[in-house]
Design a protein around this motif. Structure first.
Motif, PDB file in Angstrom:
ATOM      1  N   LEU A 126       0.755  -1.411   0.276  1.00  0.00           N
ATOM      2  CA  LEU A 126      -0.546  -0.115  -0.040  1.00  0.00           C
ATOM      3  C   LEU A 126       1.102   1.336  -0.086  1.00  0.00           C
ATOM      4  CD1 LEU A 126      -2.529  -1.153   2.434  1.00  0.00           C
ATOM      5  CD2 LEU A 126      -3.261  -0.949   0.432  1.00  0.00           C
ATOM      6  N   ARG A 129       1.245   6.380   3.337  1.00  0.00           N
ATOM      7  CA  ARG A 129       0.554   6.576   3.476  1.00  0.00           C
ATOM      8  C   ARG A 129      -0.732   6.123   4.410  1.00  0.00           C
ATOM      9  NH1 ARG A 129      -0.806  12.579   5.193  1.00  0.00           N
ATOM     10  NH2 ARG A 129      -3.519  12.751   5.231  1.00  0.00           N
ATOM     11  N   GLY A 130      -1.435   5.148   4.072  1.00  0.00           N
ATOM     12  CA  GLY A 130      -2.267   3.933   3.780  1.00  0.00           C
ATOM     13  C   GLY A 130      -2.110   3.348   4.696  1.00  0.00           C
ATOM     14  N   GLU A 133      -1.564   4.372   8.516  1.00  0.00           N
ATOM     15  CA  GLU A 133      -3.016   4.650   8.871  1.00  0.00           C
ATOM     16  C   GLU A 133      -4.188   3.402   9.156  1.00  0.00           C
ATOM     17  OE1 GLU A 133      -5.179   6.776   6.150  1.00  0.00           O
ATOM     18  OE2 GLU A 133      -3.840   8.930   6.815  1.00  0.00           O
ATOM     19  N   ARG A 134      -3.435   2.563   8.578  1.00  0.00           N
ATOM     20  CA  ARG A 134      -4.410   0.826   8.303  1.00  0.00           C
ATOM     21  C   ARG A 134      -3.397   0.732   9.884  1.00  0.00           C
ATOM     22  NH1 ARG A 134      -7.290  -2.234   8.598  1.00  0.00           N
ATOM     23  NH2 ARG A 134      -7.558  -4.056   8.046  1.00  0.00           N
TER      24      ARG A 134
END
Ligand SMILES: Nc1ncnc2c1ncn2[C@@H]1O[C@H](COP(=O)(O)OP(=O)(O)OP(=O)(O)O)[C@@H](O)[C@H]1O
Length: 286
Positions: A126, A129-130, A133-134
């Motif tokens: 991913l 950034r994603g 967050e995950r």
């Protein structure tokens, strides 16, 4: 039989919401001349909690390996969501036994969870950034946010095991396999970790296949038991399987099952080569 539509047959069609997530038919696994289990037909449906019990060497972990596509059946079929199982399927989450990570291991708590997200072994990473967050979301979901940046080797067994649950949930699994995930945890951590697994089942309907020597920590969660011993098995609800007559027949020797304060105590288990050597009385199911 009538000509009316058969609701249960329709529900077993792949894609139907009630279709089994995992389906074994007439499955056999053996090594050399030894059969671990045979004629095993089993459906595991959404929201179910299946505990797999049995003495050492009865084939519990091997069953998980067949579901993970790491071990071929000797006979019969196994399907996950209507297809043949395959190795590395991210839709299956796996929680291993707790093993202490040595102090000094250059990895933070969040890095352990991130392994499940950025998938060194699977698929495309991913965007960073994603991904972050995950990982934060997963840490939060297993109650590990407050030690997210701690070196993983400094954490307790229970804290490390929460991270492994987070890692297993990273792929948003349709099935959770747990291989003795509570082993060597104290009672509080056993309860916390088993509740995390059960919460996933309740909130997402993710079925759980839970291998354990001791059914007591999860007895209140278990819908069905698959009990393996001596190349045979029994399958049913805890009340159907955890009975003196059923286990005596399975072990082919008199075994007594008692319930005491909501716990199951099994006495008289044979001291076979594949049984824990130190006792003939156990609060559970060895
Ligand atoms: N690839 C293999 N080749 C040969 N024998 C194997 C293989 N994998 C497992 N076995 C044997 O099959 C038996 C069952 O092993 P398995 O690890 O599934 O048992 P288990 O019920 O999980 O035991 P434990 O409770 O001790 O973890 C063991 O005797 C093991 O040595």
């Amino acid at each position: 039989m009538t000509g009316a539509p058969d609701a249960s047959a329709a529900a077993h069609e792949h894609g139907h919401p009630d279709a089994p997530v995992l389906r074994l038919r007439d499955a056999r696994l053996g090594f050399g001349g030894r059969t671990l289990w045979d004629h095993l037909s089993l459906d595991v449906c959404r929201g179910e909690f299946l505990a797999v019990l049995g003495p050492n060497g009865s084939g519990k972990s091997s069953l998980l390996r067949t579901i993970l596509g790491q071990q071929d059946l000797t006979a019969g079929t196994i399907e996950f969501r209507g297809d043949d199982v395959r190795r590395g399927d991210r839709r299956i989450g796996y929680i291993p036994q707790q093993k202490m990570i040595p102090p000094g291991t250059p990895m933070r708590a969040r890095d352990l969870v991130a392994l499940g997200v950025n998938g060194h072994r699977f698929g495309l990473p991913l965007p960073r950034r994603g991904e972050r967050e995950r990982v934060d979301e997963l840490l939060e979901s297993v109650g590990a946010s407050h030690y997210a940046n701690a070196p993983v080797g400094t954490l307790s067994g229970g804290e490390q095991q929460r991270l492994r649950v987070g890692q297993a949930l990273a792929g948003d699994p349709d099935l959770l396999l747990c291989d003795e995930p509570l082993l060597s945890l104290d009672l509080n951590h056993q309860r916390e970790v088993s509740e995390l697994i059960d919460r996933r089942r309740r909130t997402h309907g993710t079925p759980v296949v839970f291998v354990t020597h001791d059914v007591n920590p999860v007895l209140g969660m278990v819908d069905r038991i698959l009990y393996l011993a001596g190349g045979q098995f029994r399958e049913g609800t805890p009340d159907e399987v955890l009975r003196s007559d059923v286990l005596s027949e399975l072990y082919q020797t008199p075994v007594e099952v008692f319930r005491s304060r909501g716990r199951v105590v099994v006495m008289g288990l044979p001291d076979t080569h594949d049984h824990h050597p130190h006792d003939d009385t156990t609060e559970a199911s060895r």
